[in-house]
Design a protein around this motif. Structure first.
Motif, PDB file in Angstrom:
ATOM      1  N   GLU A 292       0.823  -1.213   0.000  1.00 18.94           N
ATOM      2  CA  GLU A 292       0.000   0.000   0.000  1.00 18.94           C
ATOM      3  C   GLU A 292       0.860   1.267   0.000  1.00 18.94           C
ATOM      4  N   VAL A 293       1.940   1.259   0.778  1.00 17.28           N
ATOM      5  CA  VAL A 293       2.817   2.435   0.799  1.00 17.28           C
ATOM      6  C   VAL A 293       3.461   2.626  -0.569  1.00 17.28           C
ATOM      7  N   THR A 294       3.881   1.549  -1.183  1.00 17.88           N
ATOM      8  CA  THR A 294       4.490   1.659  -2.519  1.00 17.88           C
ATOM      9  C   THR A 294       3.483   2.232  -3.519  1.00 17.88           C
ATOM     10  N   ARG A 295       2.265   1.737  -3.461  1.00 12.61           N
ATOM     11  CA  ARG A 295       1.220   2.258  -4.352  1.00 12.61           C
ATOM     12  C   ARG A 295       0.992   3.765  -4.116  1.00 12.61           C
ATOM     13  N   ALA A 296       0.976   4.156  -2.854  1.00 13.96           N
ATOM     14  CA  ALA A 296       0.768   5.573  -2.526  1.00 13.96           C
ATOM     15  C   ALA A 296       1.891   6.444  -3.094  1.00 13.96           C
ATOM     16  N   VAL A 297       3.117   5.962  -3.004  1.00 13.01           N
ATOM     17  CA  VAL A 297       4.251   6.731  -3.536  1.00 13.01           C
ATOM     18  C   VAL A 297       4.165   6.812  -5.060  1.00 13.01           C
ATOM     19  N   VAL A 298       3.880   5.688  -5.687  1.00 11.89           N
ATOM     20  CA  VAL A 298       3.810   5.634  -7.151  1.00 11.89           C
ATOM     21  C   VAL A 298       2.753   6.607  -7.676  1.00 11.89           C
TER      22      VAL A 298
END
Lengths: 62, 62, 62, 62, 62, 62
Positions: free
Chosen positions: D23-29
């Motif tokens: 989820e954090v990776t998706r938010a950054v992307v």
């Protein structure tokens, strides 16, 4: 004064760590003209369930 | 808001850690006028094969 | 050996920084019995658009 | 290129960590238009005697 | 309690930063069941001469 | 995967930074057998009023 922190996956041998801190310290000393005793190196080992690339933990990589 | 991280060699007692976080928090509060509840302290303990000075691991120091 | 990093919002005076590093160093020395010259303190200043609490940047706080 | 480090109290399940890094990776992307494979996430778990708020260790909180 | 630090190349707009800290905070809250006000996010911007991949600074990448 | 962060006093030339990241990356690659493209290096420059040794800021050192 240079303080170096290296995050890496756990599992290196003591011999590899010895070489790593010696070589990195030498690289810093040669590049920025700091005395060796001013260089500190912190190794921060991460378990395979505590590091992710592209949103996937190392433990889940195939 | 001040967030403090302290890297230190492992082996402190719980009592030493209690004193350390209390005293450091007090020092921050008095110096920069922050409320105590805004001060966070992270202790990052390092084993003796994960910290080097002058290119030599603590575990190898004589 | 203790290495202290303090993240705080920018805007402290030089006098506040002087007091902060002196007091934090004293707190570390007294708590974990380290010699003063072994204590390093890094101040990492953050601008108000680079720190968030509860998902809101400081610059947007009312 | 974004490198994310998350300090949190230990005790999350593997399933929670999987969700967290995804989820954090998706938010950054989505927010800064980085490709997923450029996003690294480090989870730094802290034991309850290694984190303090307002000068009190978590282990001592009532 | 989760404290998130994100290193990224400088140059994001204020609007991108707003979205980044909001979305990352939401991702943390949903994944590890922390209250939003416990989540802190630090953005650490790096200039293009302060980050390297494969031994080459971003400023020197073609 | 090794992620290296180096805190150092500001004022290095671009040429010194180029050499520093190249040499440190080489040292990591040789020591822990990582591919060069997996090695990331972050340089975190500190101004002389943001780093202290023995409780004294660099700017105040004689």
């Amino acid at each position: 004064m240079p303080i170096v922190q290296i995050h890496l996956i756990e599992g290196r041998t003591l011999e590899q760590k010895r070489k790593l801190v010696a070589e990195v310290t030498r690289a810093v000393v040669q590049s920025v003209d700091a005395p060796p005793e001013a260089v500190k190196v912190i190794l921060s080992e991460m378990s395979r369930d505590n590091y992710a690339n592209a949103g996937v933990l190392v433990i889940d990589k195939k």
